[in-house]
Design a protein around this motif. Structure first.
Motif, PDB file in Angstrom:
ATOM      1  N   LEU A   1       0.752  -1.118   0.185  1.00  0.00           N
ATOM      2  CA  LEU A   1       0.009  -0.053   0.016  1.00  0.00           C
ATOM      3  C   LEU A   1       0.933   1.333  -0.087  1.00  0.00           C
ATOM      4  O   LEU A   1       1.766   1.283   0.918  1.00  0.00           O
ATOM      5  CB  LEU A   1      -0.846  -0.070   1.242  1.00  0.00           C
ATOM      6  CG  LEU A   1      -1.985  -1.144   1.419  1.00  0.00           C
ATOM      7  CD1 LEU A   1      -2.272  -1.449   2.650  1.00  0.00           C
ATOM      8  CD2 LEU A   1      -2.980  -0.811   0.333  1.00  0.00           C
TER       9      LEU A   1
ATOM     10  N   MET B   1      -2.693   0.328  -4.330  1.00  0.00           N
ATOM     11  CA  MET B   1      -2.343  -1.156  -3.940  1.00  0.00           C
ATOM     12  C   MET B   1      -1.933  -1.946  -4.844  1.00  0.00           C
ATOM     13  O   MET B   1      -2.506  -1.922  -6.025  1.00  0.00           O
ATOM     14  CB  MET B   1      -3.797  -1.813  -3.567  1.00  0.00           C
ATOM     15  CG  MET B   1      -3.705  -3.256  -3.094  1.00  0.00           C
ATOM     16  SD  MET B   1      -5.107  -3.940  -2.445  1.00  0.00           S
ATOM     17  CE  MET B   1      -5.626  -3.230  -1.114  1.00  0.00           C
TER      18      MET B   1
ATOM     19  N   ILE C   1      -9.571  -2.093   3.149  1.00  0.00           N
ATOM     20  CA  ILE C   1      -8.315  -2.926   3.069  1.00  0.00           C
ATOM     21  C   ILE C   1      -9.020  -4.405   3.416  1.00  0.00           C
ATOM     22  O   ILE C   1      -8.394  -5.204   2.918  1.00  0.00           O
ATOM     23  CB  ILE C   1      -7.260  -2.579   3.594  1.00  0.00           C
ATOM     24  CG1 ILE C   1      -6.648  -1.346   2.670  1.00  0.00           C
ATOM     25  CG2 ILE C   1      -6.131  -3.284   3.881  1.00  0.00           C
ATOM     26  CD1 ILE C   1      -5.651  -0.480   3.331  1.00  0.00           C
TER      27      ILE C   1
END
Lengths: 587, 113
Positions: free
Chosen positions: A49, A62, A119
């Motif tokens: 990330l 990402m 996430i």
């Protein structure tokens, strides 16, 4: 004195970051203490990330690491779904819409506009099909690159895919190697075309024969970044496939222990190779890091390499229809600048399933390959409308285009890149004709000296710059010529500097015309460049305004998003909460 | 509070108290500089090489090049902004489009508190 980054890494790094990441995600963006932002964002990289640039706070890029570019059956669909559901930001891209996947020059996948709060769900979806973001960025073993058709290639001497997979499984999440001084890039290939691009990696395994046995020669210390490009140097070591991991253990431990942790600009192993040279590197490896006698180098196959050589002969890339070693075919599709819309990605996943095995593979030229297509399915696949946009037989200018992320999202870039290269490629396709014997012509556009688009190994290298035009600052590009890999790899000569971005297509048109006029029969562009000095070449690059229009001449870095209707930094909605709503400012 | 300054992401930007304050890719006008032969150096900042504090100034040495003559290298120390009140930690950036005077340091930067 160790750098601040090293101090942060000493406190928390590697696998343990995940637990913290999940806690922050659960509590939301505001949960990250303001005076710990830099430390955590540095650490999050290890889990793939990367905090996006100024004006886009709270959003992340990402990266998903797919070793050797292999995307197994069922995985592409999940990648497309994740992109569609989570990789949408507050503004659309005019060329690519609101959700897309980037296929990278290291056979990985990048998604943008990822929110911290999403996430855990994304990780769950990715991991449910065996995908992951672990070590996709940060100071550790990065995604392993190689021949994207390993195990299926008719030009293959050693099947490097099992070795790459073993290295991936051995070194991902391995605490002994989770905190290196800097990134560690590894390439492995077993074919005779050179498509592993080992010359520009920290550690390269290249096919070689020793006493009748096939294995790999080892090279160390390649890389392109920071105006300090280096070709990997021979270590004079040959290993059989079953010992590749042992040498990889040894070399990455050597780097871990001897790399420079006091100056990140000097930390890559290419600088240690400068300091030590290959003989010392080999002897330290032998004496301190492996417990068997290293063999001297075997006979390599570099004189057969064709990949990215400009030779116009053999495979310069993997675009097109090619027979596999099992009688099936692989179909390499051109993805202009490596960006594919999420809906298109989902459609391609269906096509791969319907006509092939469901597997696709990513190349180091930002393209995608549908593998395992039986001959009887070829015509139907090639007739699919999606292949009009992602062609197996594109214009050389579309086929040869590579671009990095650029100022759209990246902190380091000086100029806009992906949309610009799309516009360049289309204009060149419509306005420039290459000599009939040239169906490969590589143009790599990198927004800065980090060289993520690998500009130094292209026929035409473009690198982000600034200049003034009519007194006003505008985005510009340095132009280099004649780079490429192969048996005699060569970095581009930078011949024309600070060309306003709107004059670059005209410059390339004039260059191609001058090449056509002055070349000898059959002379390739790369040979043509190699035979001329910089001054002569500079005269052949004549920057010129044409009917090409460039909408990104202003300082795109000063915008919060270059394509937003109101692009002023103050108009940015960031940072936002988990539902994309702007968070109150401290002011 | 101590003012915390560092460059991050390969020198892409300068962080002051965990806030991104100065970015690469801007043009700085440098005068009285021996960076190149130009009367005024039209300097493109490509990367922050070193950062420091000479209270109240936040300073940097920047890698880049003069876009007029093409000379490239690293500047001497350049003030990129100030933290006047360390308690509040608020950063006041300089206007990079104004004229700046890079200086060789004649004294050491204040050690961290």
């Amino acid at each position: 004195m160790p750098t601040k980054v090293e101090n942060w890494k000493d406190e928390v790094y590697g696998n343990e970051i995940r637990e913290h990441l999940m806690e922050f995600a659960e509590e939301g963006w505001d949960a990250i203490p303001e005076d710990e932002h830099d430390a955590w964002f540095e650490r999050f990289k290890w889990w793939g990330l990367y905090h996006q640039r100024s004006g886009q706070e709270s959003y992340f890029m990402m990266r998903i690491g797919t070793p050797n570019g292999v995307i197994e059956p069922g995985q592409l669909e999940v990648i497309g779904e994740v992109a569609k559901e989570y990789a949408t930001g507050p503004a659309d891209n005019p060329e690519f819409g609101d959700a897309y996947c980037d296929w990278t020059t290291r056979q990985s996948i990048q998604l943008h506009w990822i929110k911290l709060e999403d996430i855990p769900e994304i990780f769950e979806k990715l991991e449910s099909v065996g995908l992951g973001t672990q070590q996709a960025c940060g100071d550790s073993w990065r995604n392993i690159v190689g021949c994207p058709v390993a195990g299926k290639d008719k030009h293959e001497h050693v099947d490097a895919w099992p070795v790459a997979k073993d290295l991936h499984e051995t070194f991902k999440g391995n605490d002994d190697y989770s905190n290196l001084p800097r990134k560690w890039k590894v390439a492995i290939a077993g074919c005779d075309e050179g498509c592993g691009q080992g010359d520009i990696n920290d550690l390269a395994f290249e096919p070689a024969e020793k006493d009748g046995e096939l294995g790999f020669n080892v090279r160390i210390g390649g890389g392109l970044s920071r105006k300090e490009p280096r070709l990997a140097r021979e270590l004079d070591v040959w290993v059989p496939p079953e010992q590749a991991a042992d040498v990889a253990h040894g070399m990455s431990a050597l780097f871990r222990d001897h790399g420079d942790r006091e100056d990140r600009f000097n930390a890559r192993i290419k600088f240690l190779m400068d300091e030590w040279g290959p003989e010392k590197m080999r002897s330290v490896l032998q004496e301190e890091y492996v417990d068997f006698e290293l063999e001297t180098a075997g006979e390599d196959m570099r004189d057969q390499y064709s990949y990215n050589t400009g030779s116009q002969d053999g495979h310069n890339d993997h675009v097109g229809v090619h027979e596999q070693n099992d009688g099936n075919y692989y179909v390499g599709l051109n993805v202009l600048v490596g960006r594919m819309g999420a809906d298109d990605t989902l459609e391609l996943a269906e096509l791969a399933d319907e006509y092939g095995s469901g597997e696709v593979r990513l190349t180091q030229r930002q393209n995608i390959i549908v593998t395992d297509v039986p001959e009887e399915n070829l015509d139907d696949l090639l007739d699919e409308p999606l292949l009009e946009d992602y062609s197996p037989d594109p214009s050389p200018f579309m086929r040869g285009s590579i671009a990095c992320t650029g100022t759209e999202f990246c902190s380091l870039s000086i100029v806009e890149t992906k949309n610009r290269q799309v516009r360049y490629a289309r204009w060149l396709r419509d306005n420039v004709e290459l000599p009939a014997d040239h169906d490969e012509f590589h143009i790599h556009l990198s927004g800065c000296t980090a060289s993520c688009a690998q500009p130094q190994i292209a026929d035409v290298s473009l690198r982000g710059m600034k200049t003034r035009k009519d007194g006003e600052p505008v985005e510009a590009l340095d132009i280099g010529l004649g780079g490429g890999l192969g048996d005699d790899p060569r970095f581009a000569d930078w011949v024309e500097m600070r060309v306003p971005a709107d004059e670059v297509p005209g410059a390339i048109k004039n260059l191609v015309n001058n090449f056509e006029d002055a070349r000898e029969d059959g002379e390739t562009f790369r040979d043509f460049v190699e035979d001329r000095d910089e001054e002569t070449l500079a005269e052949m690059v004549e920057p010129e305004e044409t009917d090409y229009h460039d909408p990104y001449m202003h300082n795109t870095k000063m915008t919060w998003y270059p394509y937003a209707e109101d692009d002023d930094m103050q108009a940015s909605p960031a940072p936002t909460d988990g539902s994309g709503e702007p968070l109150p400012s401290d002011d | 509070m101590t003012t915390d300054v560092h460059q991050l992401d390969d020198g892409a930007w300068i962080s002051v108290n965990d806030s991104r304050e100065v970015n690469v890719s801007d043009l700085w006008l440098l005068a009285r500089s021996d960076f190149c032969g130009c009367e005024t150096t039209d300097f493109l900042a490509e990367g922050f090489v070193k950062v420091g504090i000479d209270y109240p100034d936040i300073e940097a040495r920047i890698a880049g090049q003069c876009i007029a003559c093409g000379e490239s290298g690293v500047t001497d120390w350049l003030t990129v902004g100030r933290v006047v009140d360390p308690e509040s930690g608020e950063f006041y950036g300089v206007d990079h489009e104004s004229i700046h005077f890079p200086e060789k340091r004649t004294r050491l930067a204040r050690p961290p508190e």
